[in-house]
Design a protein around this motif. Structure first.
Motif, PDB file in Angstrom:
ATOM      1  N   GLY A 191      64.994  25.825   0.479  1.00 54.54           N
ATOM      2  CA  GLY A 191      64.454  24.730   1.262  1.00 54.54           C
ATOM      3  C   GLY A 191      65.027  23.380   0.893  1.00 54.54           C
ATOM      4  O   GLY A 191      65.193  22.506   1.751  1.00 54.54           O
TER       5      GLY A 191
ATOM      6  N   ASP B 245      58.702  21.622   1.149  1.00 52.42           N
ATOM      7  CA  ASP B 245      60.065  21.417   1.638  1.00 52.42           C
ATOM      8  C   ASP B 245      60.145  21.377   3.157  1.00 52.42           C
ATOM      9  O   ASP B 245      61.192  21.053   3.716  1.00 52.42           O
ATOM     10  CB  ASP B 245      60.988  22.520   1.116  1.00 52.42           C
ATOM     11  N   LEU B 246      59.059  21.718   3.827  1.00 46.27           N
ATOM     12  CA  LEU B 246      59.052  21.703   5.292  1.00 46.27           C
ATOM     13  C   LEU B 246      58.406  20.440   5.839  1.00 46.27           C
ATOM     14  O   LEU B 246      58.892  19.864   6.824  1.00 46.27           O
ATOM     15  CB  LEU B 246      58.311  22.927   5.825  1.00 46.27           C
TER      16      LEU B 246
ATOM     17  N   HIS C  71      62.908  28.289   9.403  1.00 49.65           N
ATOM     18  CA  HIS C  71      61.904  28.156   8.343  1.00 49.65           C
ATOM     19  C   HIS C  71      60.745  29.073   8.736  1.00 49.65           C
ATOM     20  O   HIS C  71      60.056  28.828   9.735  1.00 49.65           O
ATOM     21  CB  HIS C  71      61.443  26.700   8.231  1.00 49.65           C
TER      22      HIS C  71
ATOM     23  N   VAL D 242      65.179  30.243   5.625  1.00 46.62           N
ATOM     24  CA  VAL D 242      64.444  29.557   4.563  1.00 46.62           C
ATOM     25  C   VAL D 242      63.025  30.112   4.570  1.00 46.62           C
ATOM     26  O   VAL D 242      62.293  29.961   5.550  1.00 46.62           O
ATOM     27  CB  VAL D 242      64.410  28.031   4.775  1.00 46.62           C
TER      28      VAL D 242
ATOM     29  N   GLN E 211      65.620  24.453  12.469  1.00 46.27           N
ATOM     30  CA  GLN E 211      66.368  23.242  12.148  1.00 46.27           C
ATOM     31  C   GLN E 211      67.830  23.442  12.526  1.00 46.27           C
ATOM     32  O   GLN E 211      68.434  24.477  12.214  1.00 46.27           O
ATOM     33  CB  GLN E 211      66.263  22.949  10.646  1.00 46.27           C
TER      34      GLN E 211
ATOM     35  N   LYS F 111      53.370  22.999   2.179  1.00 44.59           N
ATOM     36  CA  LYS F 111      54.739  23.439   2.434  1.00 44.59           C
ATOM     37  C   LYS F 111      55.667  22.276   2.098  1.00 44.59           C
ATOM     38  O   LYS F 111      56.152  21.567   2.978  1.00 44.59           O
ATOM     39  CB  LYS F 111      54.890  23.884   3.888  1.00 44.59           C
TER      40      LYS F 111
ATOM     41  N   ALA G 172      68.163  22.823   2.756  1.00 47.00           N
ATOM     42  CA  ALA G 172      67.903  22.451   4.147  1.00 47.00           C
ATOM     43  C   ALA G 172      67.603  20.959   4.268  1.00 47.00           C
ATOM     44  O   ALA G 172      68.029  20.302   5.230  1.00 47.00           O
ATOM     45  CB  ALA G 172      66.752  23.282   4.701  1.00 47.00           C
TER      46      ALA G 172
ATOM     47  N   ILE H 290      59.263  30.091   3.749  1.00 49.23           N
ATOM     48  CA  ILE H 290      58.256  29.070   3.470  1.00 49.23           C
ATOM     49  C   ILE H 290      56.931  29.746   3.118  1.00 49.23           C
ATOM     50  O   ILE H 290      56.725  30.921   3.448  1.00 49.23           O
ATOM     51  CB  ILE H 290      58.066  28.120   4.668  1.00 49.23           C
TER      52      ILE H 290
ATOM     53  N   THR I 253      54.138  27.956  12.136  1.00 46.68           N
ATOM     54  CA  THR I 253      55.340  28.699  11.786  1.00 46.68           C
ATOM     55  C   THR I 253      55.776  29.495  13.006  1.00 46.68           C
ATOM     56  O   THR I 253      54.913  30.081  13.683  1.00 46.68           O
ATOM     57  CB  THR I 253      55.055  29.653  10.608  1.00 46.68           C
TER      58      THR I 253
END
Length: 307
Positions: free
Chosen positions: A222, A42-43, A7, A32, A57, A40, A225, A34, A53
């Motif tokens: 995302g 989806d993170l 990510h 992915v 994963q 964020k 994921a 971001i 960052t």
């Protein structure tokens, strides 16, 4: 076994460190993209609020900070090693210096060059991230102040390479090379600064690092994921909780917070603890149960208030 998902975003220097590690090891991975600043959406369900960052994963295991990301990559894919020859331990120490002192100087130089083009929202996010205000009118002055320290740091690297070695610890790249390179990349390749132009050996070394590329990757969304995390089971964690000065035990509720920037705590139940790493368990509707991994160095582990 699920492969690595990174990510990240393209201009992130710490992400470049991991991408080049994938290149050195010629790994296949999934990408992915971001946002470079909060939120964020989806993170955050994966990490529990960690805002730095990149994040890596693997199934339902989430690795925060490049220290532990690269350690896990090395564990799963030991050849070619990131610790050639006598570099083990020493390379990690050099990397910690590069990630903090060297990188701080690199950021100041880069922001002095690019600051005028950066959106206000981005600078506001970075002010929250760093814990101090960012005054656009002072970025060039701050860059000038840090030019000297940057030259001093990079001078040490140039001296190390003056004996003809290809990389910092010899003829093969190590963790130390990755850590120094991502700061140099940010200044030289991203900000297009001339601050490193007269370092002949350093630039030749940086070109060698760049030539490793990023391995082979495919883009993914995302949301996919999140589904992967929800459908996976966290890996078994041998070793349990080592004796510690805080008296923490297995399943205690704890918080883990970076000690420099992005000081947003992540709360969960303690799963594993040793001299180098922290693992906590979290759960959310989007992810199911996940394990979030942090390094010990650079992070503050305490019992969660109210426990």
């Amino acid at each position: 076994m699920s492969g690595p998902i990174l990510h990240h975003y393209g201009t992130s220097p710490f992400s470049e460190k991991v991408r080049v590690a994938f290149g050195i090891k010629q790994l296949a991975w999934r990408s992915v993209k971001i946002p470079p600043m909060m939120p964020k959406p989806d993170l955050t369900p994966l990490t529990g609020g960690y805002r730095k960052t990149p994040v890596m994963q693997i199934g339902a295991d989430i690795f925060c900070d490049t220290q532990i990301i690269l350690r896990e990559i090395e564990r799963r894919h030991p050849q070619p090693t990131l610790f050639p020859g006598l570099s083990k331990g020493l390379a990690e120490g050099v990397a910690y210096w590069a990630d903090h002192q060297l990188f701080a100087a690199c950021v100041a130089i880069a922001f002095g060059i690019m600051g005028e083009q950066m959106p206000d929202a981005f600078l506001e996010d970075r002010a929250q991230f760093s814990g101090r205000p960012i005054d656009r009118t002072k970025l060039k002055r701050q860059s000038a102040v840090m030019h000297g320290p940057l030259r001093a740091h990079l001078g040490w690297v140039e001296e190390a390479l003056n004996d003809g070695r290809a990389f910092l610890f010899g003829e093969a790249p190590s963790l130390a090379d990755l850590a120094v390179y991502h700061g140099v990349w940010f200044v030289r390749d991203r900000a297009k600064s001339d601050a490193v132009a007269d370092y002949v050996k350093l630039n030749a070394w940086a070109d060698r690092m760049k030539s490793f590329g990023h391995g082979t990757y495919t883009e993914m969304d995302g949301k996919e994921a999140l589904t992967i995390a929800r459908q996976a089971q966290p890996m078994a964690m041998p070793g349990g909780v080592a004796p510690n000065a805080l008296g923490l035990s297995l399943n205690d509720t704890v918080s883990v917070t970076p000690d420099d920037t992005g000081r947003d705590p992540v709360v969960g139940q303690l799963v594993a603890l040793d001299a180098q790493s922290i693992t906590i368990r979290r759960a959310s509707e989007e992810t199911g149960e996940v394990q979030v991994h942090f390094p010990r160095a650079g992070f503050i582990l305490v019992p969660h208030k109210g426990q």
